[in-house]
Design a protein around this motif. Structure first.
Motif, PDB file in Angstrom:
ATOM      1  N   GLY A 107      15.531  43.312 -41.729  1.00  0.00           N
ATOM      2  CA  GLY A 107      15.282  42.552 -40.516  1.00  0.00           C
ATOM      3  C   GLY A 107      16.468  41.692 -40.158  1.00  0.00           C
ATOM      4  O   GLY A 107      17.193  41.217 -41.037  1.00  0.00           O
ATOM      5  N   THR A 142       8.593  45.151 -32.798  1.00  0.00           N
ATOM      6  CA  THR A 142       8.443  43.849 -33.450  1.00  0.00           C
ATOM      7  C   THR A 142       8.167  42.777 -32.400  1.00  0.00           C
ATOM      8  O   THR A 142       8.420  42.986 -31.219  1.00  0.00           O
ATOM      9  CB  THR A 142       9.728  43.437 -34.203  1.00  0.00           C
ATOM     10  OG1 THR A 142      10.803  43.336 -33.252  1.00  0.00           O
ATOM     11  CG2 THR A 142      10.099  44.427 -35.284  1.00  0.00           C
ATOM     12  N   SER A 169       1.025  44.597 -41.913  1.00  0.00           N
ATOM     13  CA  SER A 169       1.787  45.640 -42.606  1.00  0.00           C
ATOM     14  C   SER A 169       1.228  45.832 -44.013  1.00  0.00           C
ATOM     15  O   SER A 169       1.859  45.456 -45.001  1.00  0.00           O
ATOM     16  CB  SER A 169       3.265  45.243 -42.674  1.00  0.00           C
ATOM     17  OG  SER A 169       3.820  45.122 -41.385  1.00  0.00           O
ATOM     18  N   TRP A 228       7.050  48.460 -42.235  1.00  0.00           N
ATOM     19  CA  TRP A 228       6.711  47.541 -41.161  1.00  0.00           C
ATOM     20  C   TRP A 228       5.518  48.126 -40.407  1.00  0.00           C
ATOM     21  O   TRP A 228       5.540  49.285 -40.021  1.00  0.00           O
ATOM     22  CB  TRP A 228       7.911  47.356 -40.227  1.00  0.00           C
ATOM     23  CG  TRP A 228       7.724  46.237 -39.261  1.00  0.00           C
ATOM     24  CD1 TRP A 228       7.252  46.336 -37.989  1.00  0.00           C
ATOM     25  CD2 TRP A 228       7.990  44.857 -39.487  1.00  0.00           C
ATOM     26  NE1 TRP A 228       7.202  45.107 -37.399  1.00  0.00           N
ATOM     27  CE2 TRP A 228       7.658  44.175 -38.297  1.00  0.00           C
ATOM     28  CE3 TRP A 228       8.466  44.129 -40.556  1.00  0.00           C
ATOM     29  CZ2 TRP A 228       7.793  42.799 -38.156  1.00  0.00           C
ATOM     30  CZ3 TRP A 228       8.612  42.770 -40.422  1.00  0.00           C
ATOM     31  CH2 TRP A 228       8.284  42.113 -39.234  1.00  0.00           C
ATOM     32  N   GLU A 229       4.484  47.325 -40.211  1.00  0.00           N
ATOM     33  CA  GLU A 229       3.227  47.691 -39.587  1.00  0.00           C
ATOM     34  C   GLU A 229       2.431  48.709 -40.377  1.00  0.00           C
ATOM     35  O   GLU A 229       1.565  49.407 -39.861  1.00  0.00           O
ATOM     36  CB  GLU A 229       3.433  48.129 -38.123  1.00  0.00           C
ATOM     37  CG  GLU A 229       4.001  46.968 -37.305  1.00  0.00           C
ATOM     38  CD  GLU A 229       3.685  47.034 -35.827  1.00  0.00           C
ATOM     39  OE1 GLU A 229       2.872  47.855 -35.401  1.00  0.00           O
ATOM     40  OE2 GLU A 229       4.276  46.223 -35.103  1.00  0.00           O
ATOM     41  N   VAL A 243      13.714  44.689 -36.548  1.00  0.00           N
ATOM     42  CA  VAL A 243      13.486  45.331 -37.838  1.00  0.00           C
ATOM     43  C   VAL A 243      13.832  46.805 -37.752  1.00  0.00           C
ATOM     44  O   VAL A 243      13.527  47.472 -36.762  1.00  0.00           O
ATOM     45  CB  VAL A 243      12.018  45.167 -38.290  1.00  0.00           C
ATOM     46  CG1 VAL A 243      11.739  45.952 -39.564  1.00  0.00           C
ATOM     47  CG2 VAL A 243      11.693  43.696 -38.490  1.00  0.00           C
ATOM     48  N   LYS A 263      15.453  50.812 -34.439  1.00  0.00           N
ATOM     49  CA  LYS A 263      14.574  49.674 -34.675  1.00  0.00           C
ATOM     50  C   LYS A 263      13.127  50.065 -34.417  1.00  0.00           C
ATOM     51  O   LYS A 263      12.847  51.053 -33.737  1.00  0.00           O
ATOM     52  CB  LYS A 263      14.992  48.457 -33.856  1.00  0.00           C
ATOM     53  CG  LYS A 263      14.953  48.630 -32.363  1.00  0.00           C
ATOM     54  CD  LYS A 263      15.477  47.380 -31.673  1.00  0.00           C
ATOM     55  CE  LYS A 263      15.355  47.552 -30.163  1.00  0.00           C
ATOM     56  NZ  LYS A 263      15.567  46.309 -29.470  1.00  0.00           N
ATOM     57  N   TRP A 292       3.296  34.400 -37.062  1.00  0.00           N
ATOM     58  CA  TRP A 292       2.958  35.802 -36.762  1.00  0.00           C
ATOM     59  C   TRP A 292       1.683  36.268 -37.463  1.00  0.00           C
ATOM     60  O   TRP A 292       1.308  37.435 -37.383  1.00  0.00           O
ATOM     61  CB  TRP A 292       4.124  36.736 -37.062  1.00  0.00           C
ATOM     62  CG  TRP A 292       4.819  36.516 -38.379  1.00  0.00           C
ATOM     63  CD1 TRP A 292       5.954  35.780 -38.581  1.00  0.00           C
ATOM     64  CD2 TRP A 292       4.434  37.012 -39.658  1.00  0.00           C
ATOM     65  NE1 TRP A 292       6.294  35.791 -39.910  1.00  0.00           N
ATOM     66  CE2 TRP A 292       5.371  36.545 -40.600  1.00  0.00           C
ATOM     67  CE3 TRP A 292       3.379  37.805 -40.116  1.00  0.00           C
ATOM     68  CZ2 TRP A 292       5.290  36.841 -41.955  1.00  0.00           C
ATOM     69  CZ3 TRP A 292       3.303  38.105 -41.463  1.00  0.00           C
ATOM     70  CH2 TRP A 292       4.258  37.620 -42.355  1.00  0.00           C
TER      71      TRP A 292
END
Length: 144
Positions: A47, A32, A128, A138-139, A38, A29, A105
């Motif tokens: 996710g 998060t 992201s 992600w990110e 995620v 993972k 978020w």
């Protein structure tokens, strides 16, 4: 709409149990916020999100999601793209489940169901950013 899936979100009854299952498969993972787990995949992410929270996000009763609640997410580079794709989906016959709006978020999302009931999330996630080719991580992709 480009032919890609950015983030597959699976509604789960027990987040801890579901996380342990995917970890047992060898998935790692990523960092998060609390309440979602995620895993980055090759070219997209998956996710795990509590089923009740997923239903609340969509604005539908949890019973509507059944036992396999999931969304297919298509991430875009701007809020305007979210608005445009939702309008295009509506014109094509989609049922709008959640109109484009801000989310806790910091992003901007909408949900629609295709004519067969498959649920799509259209999202702009400023945390992201997409790669030049539209790939999602992600990110984001960070410095190149």
């Amino acid at each position: 709409m480009e032919q890609r899936v950015s983030l597959i979100t699976l509604g789960v009854a027990d987040l801890k149990r579901a996380t342990a299952f995917y970890a047992e498969l060898g998935w790692e993972k990523v960092e998060t916020p609390d309440g979602i787990v995620v895993f980055d995949l090759i070219g997209q992410s998956i996710g795990l999100y509590p089923l009740e929270n997923l239903a609340e996000d969509m604005g539908v009763p949890v019973e509507r999601l059944g036992t396999g609640g999931a969304t297919l997410a298509h991430n875009v580079s701007s809020r305007e793209e979210v608005d445009g794709l939702v309008e295009a989906a509506k014109s094509a016959g989609a049922e709008i489940l959640r109109a484009p709006s801000e989310v806790f978020w910091g992003g901007y999302i909408a949900y629609f169901a295709d004519p067969d009931g498959h649920v799509w999330e259209i999202a702009h996630n400023p945390l992201s950013p997409l790669a030049e080719d539209g790939a999602f991580r992600w990110e984001g992709f960070g410095e190149t």
